[in-house]
Design a protein around this motif. Structure first.
Motif, PDB file in Angstrom:
ATOM      1  N   ALA A   1       0.799  -1.227   0.000  1.00 49.06           N
ATOM      2  CA  ALA A   1       0.000   0.000   0.000  1.00 49.06           C
ATOM      3  C   ALA A   1       0.830   1.274   0.000  1.00 49.06           C
ATOM      4  CB  ALA A   1      -0.938  -0.008   1.213  1.00 49.06           C
ATOM      5  N   TRP A   2       2.094   1.204   0.432  1.00 49.08           N
ATOM      6  CA  TRP A   2       2.867   2.418   0.654  1.00 49.08           C
ATOM      7  C   TRP A   2       3.037   3.309  -0.579  1.00 49.08           C
ATOM      8  CZ3 TRP A   2       3.482   5.276   4.542  1.00 49.08           C
ATOM      9  CH2 TRP A   2       4.478   6.272   4.570  1.00 49.08           C
ATOM     10  N   PRO A   3       3.240   2.780  -1.799  1.00 45.77           N
ATOM     11  CA  PRO A   3       3.356   3.670  -2.964  1.00 45.77           C
ATOM     12  C   PRO A   3       2.162   4.612  -3.124  1.00 45.77           C
ATOM     13  CG  PRO A   3       4.065   1.460  -3.553  1.00 45.77           C
ATOM     14  CD  PRO A   3       3.472   1.372  -2.168  1.00 45.77           C
ATOM     15  N   VAL A   4       0.985   4.189  -2.663  1.00 51.22           N
ATOM     16  CA  VAL A   4      -0.206   5.043  -2.722  1.00 51.22           C
ATOM     17  C   VAL A   4      -0.357   5.831  -1.421  1.00 51.22           C
ATOM     18  CG1 VAL A   4      -2.712   5.062  -3.013  1.00 51.22           C
ATOM     19  CG2 VAL A   4      -1.323   3.385  -4.244  1.00 51.22           C
ATOM     20  N   MET A   5      -0.068   5.187  -0.290  1.00 50.69           N
ATOM     21  CA  MET A   5      -0.255   5.818   1.021  1.00 50.69           C
ATOM     22  C   MET A   5       0.593   7.066   1.173  1.00 50.69           C
ATOM     23  SD  MET A   5      -0.342   2.507   3.585  1.00 50.69           S
ATOM     24  CE  MET A   5      -0.375   3.501   5.081  1.00 50.69           C
ATOM     25  N   HIS A   6       1.858   6.999   0.792  1.00 49.61           N
ATOM     26  CA  HIS A   6       2.750   8.130   1.085  1.00 49.61           C
ATOM     27  C   HIS A   6       2.350   9.366   0.278  1.00 49.61           C
ATOM     28  CE1 HIS A   6       5.620   8.775  -2.328  1.00 49.61           C
ATOM     29  NE2 HIS A   6       5.196   7.580  -2.682  1.00 49.61           N
ATOM     30  N   ILE A   7       1.781   9.162  -0.897  1.00 48.75           N
ATOM     31  CA  ILE A   7       1.285  10.299  -1.688  1.00 48.75           C
ATOM     32  C   ILE A   7       0.045  10.893  -1.027  1.00 48.75           C
ATOM     33  CG2 ILE A   7       0.317  10.977  -3.920  1.00 48.75           C
ATOM     34  CD1 ILE A   7       2.035   8.751  -5.181  1.00 48.75           C
ATOM     35  N   ASP A   8      -0.845  10.016  -0.605  1.00 48.78           N
ATOM     36  CA  ASP A   8      -2.102  10.452   0.014  1.00 48.78           C
ATOM     37  C   ASP A   8      -1.844  11.224   1.310  1.00 48.78           C
ATOM     38  OD1 ASP A   8      -4.800  10.755   0.465  1.00 48.78           O
ATOM     39  OD2 ASP A   8      -5.078   8.754   1.311  1.00 48.78           O
ATOM     40  N   LEU A   9      -0.854  10.780   2.080  1.00 48.97           N
ATOM     41  CA  LEU A   9      -0.564  11.384   3.383  1.00 48.97           C
ATOM     42  C   LEU A   9       0.497  12.476   3.314  1.00 48.97           C
ATOM     43  CD1 LEU A   9      -0.503   8.095   5.505  1.00 48.97           C
ATOM     44  CD2 LEU A   9      -2.320   9.820   5.478  1.00 48.97           C
ATOM     45  N   GLY A  10       1.100  12.666   2.145  1.00 50.77           N
ATOM     46  CA  GLY A  10       2.134  13.677   1.997  1.00 50.77           C
ATOM     47  C   GLY A  10       3.415  13.321   2.720  1.00 50.77           C
ATOM     48  N   ALA A  11       3.708  12.018   2.840  1.00 47.33           N
ATOM     49  CA  ALA A  11       4.916  11.549   3.526  1.00 47.33           C
ATOM     50  C   ALA A  11       5.997  11.208   2.508  1.00 47.33           C
ATOM     51  CB  ALA A  11       4.598  10.330   4.385  1.00 47.33           C
TER      52      ALA A  11
ATOM     53  N   SER B   1      -2.764  11.563   9.153  1.00 49.55           N
ATOM     54  CA  SER B   1      -1.401  12.007   8.863  1.00 49.55           C
ATOM     55  C   SER B   1      -0.414  10.889   9.162  1.00 49.55           C
ATOM     56  CB  SER B   1      -1.050  13.239   9.705  1.00 49.55           C
ATOM     57  OG  SER B   1      -1.063  12.916  11.089  1.00 49.55           O
ATOM     58  N   PHE B   2       0.831  11.112   8.723  1.00 45.26           N
ATOM     59  CA  PHE B   2       1.880  10.108   8.886  1.00 45.26           C
ATOM     60  C   PHE B   2       2.168   9.825  10.363  1.00 45.26           C
ATOM     61  CE2 PHE B   2       6.454   9.385   9.576  1.00 45.26           C
ATOM     62  CZ  PHE B   2       6.588   8.150   8.961  1.00 45.26           C
ATOM     63  N   ILE B   3       2.131  10.855  11.190  1.00 52.18           N
ATOM     64  CA  ILE B   3       2.482  10.685  12.605  1.00 52.18           C
ATOM     65  C   ILE B   3       1.549   9.701  13.288  1.00 52.18           C
ATOM     66  CG2 ILE B   3       1.073  12.621  13.426  1.00 52.18           C
ATOM     67  CD1 ILE B   3       4.575  11.570  14.704  1.00 52.18           C
ATOM     68  N   TRP B   4       0.280   9.635  12.847  1.00 53.93           N
ATOM     69  CA  TRP B   4      -0.660   8.687  13.429  1.00 53.93           C
ATOM     70  C   TRP B   4      -0.278   7.254  13.081  1.00 53.93           C
ATOM     71  CZ3 TRP B   4      -3.918   8.988  17.253  1.00 53.93           C
ATOM     72  CH2 TRP B   4      -4.398  10.240  17.643  1.00 53.93           C
ATOM     73  N   LEU B   5       0.309   7.055  11.917  1.00 51.85           N
ATOM     74  CA  LEU B   5       0.770   5.706  11.552  1.00 51.85           C
ATOM     75  C   LEU B   5       1.875   5.245  12.488  1.00 51.85           C
ATOM     76  CD1 LEU B   5       0.901   5.926   7.638  1.00 51.85           C
ATOM     77  CD2 LEU B   5      -0.939   5.011   9.064  1.00 51.85           C
ATOM     78  N   ILE B   6       2.767   6.163  12.852  1.00 52.17           N
ATOM     79  CA  ILE B   6       3.847   5.833  13.791  1.00 52.17           C
ATOM     80  C   ILE B   6       3.266   5.450  15.147  1.00 52.17           C
ATOM     81  CG2 ILE B   6       5.832   6.744  15.053  1.00 52.17           C
ATOM     82  CD1 ILE B   6       6.500   6.245  12.204  1.00 52.17           C
ATOM     83  N   VAL B   7       2.284   6.220  15.613  1.00 51.41           N
ATOM     84  CA  VAL B   7       1.647   5.955  16.916  1.00 51.41           C
ATOM     85  C   VAL B   7       0.954   4.590  16.899  1.00 51.41           C
ATOM     86  CG1 VAL B   7      -0.153   6.700  18.509  1.00 51.41           C
ATOM     87  CG2 VAL B   7       1.365   8.390  17.464  1.00 51.41           C
TER      88      VAL B   7
END
Length: 410
Positions: free
Chosen positions: A26-36, A91-97
């Motif tokens: 999923a990451w190739p799509v996720m990072h664009i969507d989340l701006g990461a 946001s990306f920070i929520w994924l880390i949490v």
């Protein structure tokens, strides 16, 4: 009842594999969507691994307090909640949490289920259960790709896997009393505990049983921990860098290289299914040794300047060789070190495995960036040889302890 309960454990192993491969797909799509940033996936992966390592190390204490059934239920609930949180992350920070409870949930349930099966079921079930983990790891990308490919959001993919996990939570909740009941029934039949043709752990290491003490000091435990570390390092290194090695060293096209690496994982999954039948004829020790030798042959085919088709055979042989090693080492743990110690030791083994899989492949990538990716099979060769020497050292220690115990009886 025991058969029905075993089916539940099989489903639990599928659920263990489902989340493991979602992020990469999923990451190739996720990072664009989340701006990461694209490389930020490494931070999420490290956070998950950190939680898994911590919960694996603490699994002996947690399982001792709550029991395997409750730990499995709580861990699956944590995983389901974390995956659902991923699907709503703004946001990306929520994924880390959320990666922290995802990792914490994975470690204890992995150690707990492995210990439960090692102590209560024969060796072929351990191999088939790890095969079913591969089924889950394969289904995860299929589910995610269907949502991404169908112009839906990656969020629906995570949400779907989360709902599957919640379904398992409900099943585990209603069958919670079965864990202790079935376990007691299995213990009544000793040949269901010690596996096929293995000597009883109480015969081999009874004088060294510690129960709640420092199990790392038991003869052979440090070698066992090293074997898990280097096995998982080798398996993950091939998976992470195998395609790059084929493209840059063996001059394959990226598409062909990717398909061949997928066959490597297929070799592990199919090999574990076959291993389940072979365990009815061969002991765990024989299968561990055979797997290590087969994987060594495969690595040499990758190292030597041979035709491309032999590189394909090398990948397949490494996968087939790796197939029996992990489940057989897990199942052999109570035989080697005693059932009273296996709960803690398996937790430590899982933690060492995660450490090897998390840190050694990136280390290779750092060194390869300064030199060449052609060094990859040499690193894996070192891992396999070290694992082989450690396993054989354990076998010698167990043999000497068995002889010593027999002499004391005389």
């Amino acid at each position: 009842m025991a058969t029905f309960f075993l089916i539940i454990i099989y489903f639990a192993f599928i659920s263990l594999g489902l989340p493991d491969s979602l992020l990469g797909v999923a990451w190739p799509v996720m990072h664009i969507d989340l701006g990461a940033q694209f490389q930020s996936a490494g931070l999420i992966s490290m956070s998950i691994a950190g939680g898994t390592i911590l919960s694996s190390l603490a699994s002996g204490f947690v399982l001792g307090k709550l029991g395997t059934g409750k730990v499995t239920l709580i861990s699956c609930f944590m995983t389901a909640v974390a995956l659902l949180g991923f699907s709503f992350s703004p946001s990306f920070i929520w994924l880390i949490v959320l990666a922290i409870p995802l990792g914490l949930g994975a470690g204890s349930v992995d150690a707990g289920l492995n210990n439960y099966v090692a102590n209560h079921y024969k060796a072929h079930h351990m191999s088939w259960l790890h095969c079913f983990w591969g089924v889950g790891a394969t289904l995860g990308p299929i589910i995610m790709s269907r949502f991404i490919g169908g112009n839906s959001s990656w969020r629906y993919g995570y949400r779907t896997v989360s709902f599957i996990q919640f379904s398992l939570v409900l099943l585990l909740f209603f069958t919670l009393p079965l864990w202790e009941k079935v376990g007691k029934e299995r213990i009544k039949n000793s040949d269901q505990i010690d596996g096929e043709g293995n000597e009883s752990s109480t015969e081999i290491i009874s004088e060294h049983n510690t129960g709640g003490g420092n199990v790392v000091t038991l003869p052979g435990v440090k070698f066992a921990l090293a074997a898990f570390l280097f096995y998982c390092a080798g398996e993950s290194t091939i998976g992470l860098w195998g395609s790059s090695f084929l493209v840059n060293t063996k001059r394959f096209s990226p598409v062909t290289a990717a398909s061949w690496v997928s066959l490597y994982y297929g070799g592990i999954t199919v090999g574990r299914f076959i291993t389940g039948f072979v365990t009815m004829k061969l002991s765990n020790k024989a299968l561990i040794r055979l797997g290590q030798i087969i994987s060594l042959i495969g690595i040499f085919l990758l190292i030597l300047p041979l035709p491309q088709i032999l590189s394909f055979l090398g990948f397949m042989l490494v996968g087939l060789g790796f197939a029996p090693i992990f489940p057989c080492m897990i199942h052999e743990t109570p035989v080697r070190f005693g059932k009273i110690n296996s709960q803690k030791i398996i937790g430590y083994q899982m933690a060492c495995g995660y450490i090897g899989a998390t840190f050694l492949p990136p280390l290779l990538g750092f060194i390869a960036a300064k030199t060449s990716i052609s060094i990859m099979p040499f690193f894996v060769l070192i891992y396999i040889v070290t694992m082989l020497l450690g396993s054989e050292r354990i076998n010698l220690l167990m043999k000497s302890l068995h002889i010593k115990n027999n002499n004391l009886k005389c």
